[in-house]
Motif scaffolding. Sequence first.
Motif, PDB file in Angstrom:
ATOM      1  N   GLU A  67     -25.105 -11.434  38.929  1.00 52.99           N
ATOM      2  CA  GLU A  67     -25.558 -11.795  40.273  1.00 52.99           C
ATOM      3  C   GLU A  67     -24.354 -12.224  41.121  1.00 52.99           C
ATOM      4  O   GLU A  67     -23.411 -12.826  40.617  1.00 52.99           O
ATOM      5  N   SER A  68     -24.425 -11.922  42.394  1.00 54.41           N
ATOM      6  CA  SER A  68     -23.317 -12.222  43.295  1.00 54.41           C
ATOM      7  C   SER A  68     -23.353 -13.682  43.749  1.00 54.41           C
ATOM      8  O   SER A  68     -23.732 -13.997  44.866  1.00 54.41           O
ATOM      9  N   SER A  69     -22.943 -14.555  42.843  1.00 53.99           N
ATOM     10  CA  SER A  69     -22.817 -15.977  43.167  1.00 53.99           C
ATOM     11  C   SER A  69     -21.611 -16.527  42.422  1.00 53.99           C
ATOM     12  O   SER A  69     -21.227 -16.008  41.364  1.00 53.99           O
ATOM     13  N   LYS A  70     -21.035 -17.556  42.967  1.00 51.87           N
ATOM     14  CA  LYS A  70     -19.845 -18.158  42.373  1.00 51.87           C
ATOM     15  C   LYS A  70     -20.123 -18.619  40.941  1.00 51.87           C
ATOM     16  O   LYS A  70     -19.345 -18.344  40.029  1.00 51.87           O
ATOM     17  N   ILE A  71     -21.233 -19.267  40.720  1.00 53.27           N
ATOM     18  CA  ILE A  71     -21.555 -19.792  39.392  1.00 53.27           C
ATOM     19  C   ILE A  71     -21.777 -18.674  38.376  1.00 53.27           C
ATOM     20  O   ILE A  71     -21.317 -18.757  37.235  1.00 53.27           O
ATOM     21  N   SER A  72     -22.431 -17.588  38.796  1.00 51.78           N
ATOM     22  CA  SER A  72     -22.634 -16.446  37.893  1.00 51.78           C
ATOM     23  C   SER A  72     -21.309 -15.813  37.504  1.00 51.78           C
ATOM     24  O   SER A  72     -21.094 -15.450  36.340  1.00 51.78           O
ATOM     25  N   VAL A  73     -20.424 -15.662  38.474  1.00 53.27           N
ATOM     26  CA  VAL A  73     -19.099 -15.090  38.214  1.00 53.27           C
ATOM     27  C   VAL A  73     -18.324 -15.990  37.259  1.00 53.27           C
ATOM     28  O   VAL A  73     -17.746 -15.522  36.269  1.00 53.27           O
ATOM     29  N   PHE A  74     -18.306 -17.299  37.520  1.00 56.16           N
ATOM     30  CA  PHE A  74     -17.574 -18.228  36.668  1.00 56.16           C
ATOM     31  C   PHE A  74     -18.125 -18.224  35.242  1.00 56.16           C
ATOM     32  O   PHE A  74     -17.358 -18.216  34.278  1.00 56.16           O
ATOM     33  N   ASN A  75     -19.442 -18.219  35.104  1.00 62.45           N
ATOM     34  CA  ASN A  75     -20.055 -18.206  33.773  1.00 62.45           C
ATOM     35  C   ASN A  75     -19.718 -16.920  33.022  1.00 62.45           C
ATOM     36  O   ASN A  75     -19.412 -16.953  31.830  1.00 62.45           O
ATOM     37  N   ALA A  76     -19.775 -15.787  33.719  1.00 61.51           N
ATOM     38  CA  ALA A  76     -19.467 -14.501  33.082  1.00 61.51           C
ATOM     39  C   ALA A  76     -18.012 -14.455  32.617  1.00 61.51           C
ATOM     40  O   ALA A  76     -17.719 -14.000  31.505  1.00 61.51           O
ATOM     41  N   ILE A  77     -17.110 -14.939  33.447  1.00 61.70           N
ATOM     42  CA  ILE A  77     -15.691 -14.940  33.071  1.00 61.70           C
ATOM     43  C   ILE A  77     -15.447 -15.914  31.924  1.00 61.70           C
ATOM     44  O   ILE A  77     -14.707 -15.613  30.986  1.00 61.70           O
ATOM     45  N   ASP A  78     -16.090 -17.059  31.983  1.00 61.20           N
ATOM     46  CA  ASP A  78     -15.926 -18.068  30.938  1.00 61.20           C
ATOM     47  C   ASP A  78     -16.412 -17.550  29.580  1.00 61.20           C
ATOM     48  O   ASP A  78     -15.892 -17.944  28.539  1.00 61.20           O
ATOM     49  N   ASP A  79     -17.394 -16.637  29.581  1.00 60.53           N
ATOM     50  CA  ASP A  79     -17.934 -16.067  28.345  1.00 60.53           C
ATOM     51  C   ASP A  79     -17.063 -14.952  27.759  1.00 60.53           C
ATOM     52  O   ASP A  79     -17.275 -14.547  26.613  1.00 60.53           O
ATOM     53  N   LEU A  80     -16.115 -14.450  28.533  1.00 59.08           N
ATOM     54  CA  LEU A  80     -15.265 -13.353  28.051  1.00 59.08           C
ATOM     55  C   LEU A  80     -14.361 -13.826  26.916  1.00 59.08           C
ATOM     56  O   LEU A  80     -13.847 -14.936  26.946  1.00 59.08           O
ATOM     57  N   LYS A  81     -14.165 -12.963  25.950  1.00 54.93           N
ATOM     58  CA  LYS A  81     -13.299 -13.283  24.806  1.00 54.93           C
ATOM     59  C   LYS A  81     -11.825 -12.992  25.114  1.00 54.93           C
ATOM     60  O   LYS A  81     -10.942 -13.615  24.561  1.00 54.93           O
ATOM     61  N   GLU A  82     -11.604 -12.032  25.991  1.00 55.36           N
ATOM     62  CA  GLU A  82     -10.251 -11.610  26.341  1.00 55.36           C
ATOM     63  C   GLU A  82      -9.840 -12.211  27.682  1.00 55.36           C
ATOM     64  O   GLU A  82     -10.694 -12.587  28.483  1.00 55.36           O
ATOM     65  N   PRO A  83      -8.542 -12.253  27.966  1.00 56.58           N
ATOM     66  CA  PRO A  83      -8.099 -12.700  29.294  1.00 56.58           C
ATOM     67  C   PRO A  83      -8.660 -11.787  30.385  1.00 56.58           C
ATOM     68  O   PRO A  83      -8.837 -10.593  30.177  1.00 56.58           O
ATOM     69  N   PHE A  84      -8.934 -12.355  31.537  1.00 56.70           N
ATOM     70  CA  PHE A  84      -9.435 -11.612  32.692  1.00 56.70           C
ATOM     71  C   PHE A  84      -8.347 -11.662  33.758  1.00 56.70           C
ATOM     72  O   PHE A  84      -8.052 -12.714  34.318  1.00 56.70           O
ATOM     73  N   ARG A  85      -7.729 -10.502  34.016  1.00 56.13           N
ATOM     74  CA  ARG A  85      -6.575 -10.419  34.919  1.00 56.13           C
ATOM     75  C   ARG A  85      -6.979  -9.750  36.224  1.00 56.13           C
ATOM     76  O   ARG A  85      -7.522  -8.657  36.221  1.00 56.13           O
TER      77      ARG A  85
END
Length: 181
Positions: A67-85
């Motif tokens: 979903e296009s929201s700051k919290i959704s983006v932050f949660n999705a990135i926080d769940d990633l196992k690899e670095p997000f560049r």
Amino acid sequence: GSAGSGKSAILSFIVTLSVSNYREKIPQNYQKWRETFPKQIINLAIYAKGKTLDQVIGRFATHLGVESSKISVFNAIDDLKEPFRVVLDALDEAREPMRISQDFLESLNLLPNVKLLIGTRPEYVEQLGASAVKFFIDQPDFLEKSDLATYVENKLLGKGEKFKETLYTNDLAFTRKVAEA
């Protein structure tokens, strides 16, 4: 860096090196950069010119499939196992540069698996937060005269231009001397 210092050229080159089918088209004399920036090193590239905070968050959300929201983006990135560049260019040319930097990028930069590379003019650098590492590319420490000469030579020869013939095409030695001057 200041206007015209080459921020966009540098960032687009890094993004190009990240994309396999574009990477293969880069001339051999740039081999050292292929070794520096591995394939697919950049997960997301955004050209922020004219964009609002909501549009930038939307680009992140689309890429992450959330979903296009700051919290959704932050949660999705926080769940990633690899670095997000992420490469974000032209922050200073966005419609809402202060909101983008203060309300989104500064917090995003605090996530441990996020690596941001941002192109902006000096007046927006401080809004990225205290944890941001700053490079001012128009300083002498970052200038390699040979790279500048190669750039000028390519421009004089019309490389990458629609019309291949220039006044310099038939005299490569002279063109190199002009470029090095």
